[in-house]
Design a protein around this motif. Structure first.
Motif, PDB file in Angstrom:
ATOM      1  N   TYR A 227    -117.176 -55.368 -58.877  1.00  0.00           N
ATOM      2  CA  TYR A 227    -118.029 -56.542 -59.148  1.00  0.00           C
ATOM      3  C   TYR A 227    -117.943 -57.627 -58.129  1.00  0.00           C
ATOM      4  CZ  TYR A 227    -118.488 -61.056 -61.667  1.00  0.00           C
ATOM      5  OH  TYR A 227    -118.582 -62.220 -61.983  1.00  0.00           O
ATOM      6  N   LEU A 228    -116.601 -57.965 -57.983  1.00  0.00           N
ATOM      7  CA  LEU A 228    -116.444 -59.243 -57.137  1.00  0.00           C
ATOM      8  C   LEU A 228    -117.123 -58.792 -55.878  1.00  0.00           C
ATOM      9  CD1 LEU A 228    -112.863 -60.110 -57.887  1.00  0.00           C
ATOM     10  CD2 LEU A 228    -114.849 -61.392 -58.590  1.00  0.00           C
ATOM     11  N   GLN A 229    -116.862 -57.582 -55.319  1.00  0.00           N
ATOM     12  CA  GLN A 229    -117.504 -57.295 -53.854  1.00  0.00           C
ATOM     13  C   GLN A 229    -119.074 -57.172 -53.756  1.00  0.00           C
ATOM     14  OE1 GLN A 229    -116.636 -53.159 -52.606  1.00  0.00           O
ATOM     15  NE2 GLN A 229    -115.378 -54.160 -50.827  1.00  0.00           N
ATOM     16  N   ALA A 230    -119.693 -56.846 -54.893  1.00  0.00           N
ATOM     17  CA  ALA A 230    -121.060 -56.737 -55.016  1.00  0.00           C
ATOM     18  C   ALA A 230    -121.695 -58.012 -54.989  1.00  0.00           C
ATOM     19  CB  ALA A 230    -121.304 -56.068 -56.191  1.00  0.00           C
ATOM     20  N   ARG A 231    -120.909 -58.979 -55.881  1.00  0.00           N
ATOM     21  CA  ARG A 231    -121.326 -60.452 -55.940  1.00  0.00           C
ATOM     22  C   ARG A 231    -121.543 -60.866 -54.651  1.00  0.00           C
ATOM     23  NH1 ARG A 231    -118.208 -64.641 -59.817  1.00  0.00           N
ATOM     24  NH2 ARG A 231    -116.934 -64.531 -57.990  1.00  0.00           N
ATOM     25  N   GLN A 232    -120.465 -60.985 -54.074  1.00  0.00           N
ATOM     26  CA  GLN A 232    -120.298 -61.635 -52.492  1.00  0.00           C
ATOM     27  C   GLN A 232    -121.371 -60.860 -51.711  1.00  0.00           C
ATOM     28  OE1 GLN A 232    -116.541 -60.902 -50.662  1.00  0.00           O
ATOM     29  NE2 GLN A 232    -117.168 -62.187 -48.776  1.00  0.00           N
TER      30      GLN A 232
END
Ligand code: SAH
Length: 211
Positions: A112-117
């Motif tokens: 989730y965090l990686q996709a958000r970035q």
């Protein structure tokens, strides 16, 4: 290996495989798929294959991404779509290039965090992401989405998702019978759900809870 020419070749292959909606082919030509995979795998990003994205998950092969997107568009361009299983965010980016409002949920926090970035770096402002269990759909919302796409295989359709699909809305997901998986288009009609089984596929399973 990651150039526009490589992407153009991928699109020519998609056309041969039966993808014919110009809107879908256009965004597959534009969105840089290699940005969504590990640098070590970037040179393979445009091959017609699923690739590992860590945590035991995979990015779907380009044909499957295009085909699912095309299925969501069969009945016109709706305004809102919910994706269950953000993963690396590539399918999300494809959706956000077509649909005005995209919502996507992922159960693994690191993904989730990686996709958000990545999506922020590529200036996708019409996407809302949540780290949550997609079995419950988008939290605190009912009867809302025109389209729902699930990128993990389920053995039954989560009830919360049916509740969050507008009447006349369409859901596209890999359905796991226990024996094999079938891409399935489900329409919420006046009298309930209409199932349309399509081709055989192979997806990672829809899992409960958070990681
Ligand atoms: N569209 C993604 C596909 C990733 S694979 C991509 O192109 O990268 C499927 C994803 O669904 C995985 O990231 C997995 O963690 C996620 N997933 C599985 N069960 C889920 C659930 N209950 N809620 C939210 N995400 C889920």
């Amino acid at each position: 290996m990651t150039s526009q020419r490589t992407r153009d070749r991928m699109v020519t292959r998609l056309q041969r495989q039966g993808i014919d909606k110009e809107g879908v082919l256009d965004v597959m030509r534009q969105v840089p798929r290699h940005i969504f995979v590990d640098e070590a795998l970037a040179h393979r990003a445009y091959e017609d294959t699923a690739l590992p994205i860590g945590y035991g998950q995979t990015i779907s092969q380009p044909y499957i991404v295009a085909q699912m997107t095309q299925l969501l568009l069969e009945d016109g361009i709706p305004s809102s779509v919910l994706e269950i299983g953000t993963g690396c965010g590539y399918q999300t980016a494809i959706l956000a290039s077509i649909f005005p409002q995209v919502y996507s949920v992922e159960r693994i926090e690191a993904l989730y965090l990686q996709a958000r970035q990545r999506l922020a770096e590529l200036d996708f402002y019409n996407v809302q992401l949540r780290h949550t269990d997609g079995n419950a759909g988008w939290p605190n919302l009912s009867y809302y989405f025109d389209r729902i796409i699930m990128t993990a295989a389920c053995t039954e359709v989560p009830r919360a998702l049916v509740a969050q699909l507008k009447e006349g809305g369409v859901m596209v997901l890999p359905f796991d019978s226990g024996r094999d998986q079938t891409m399935t288009k489900i329409t919420r009609g006046k009298d309930g759900l209409v199932f349309e089984p399509l081709e055989k596929v192979a997806f990672v399973p829809l899992l409960p809870g958070l990681e």
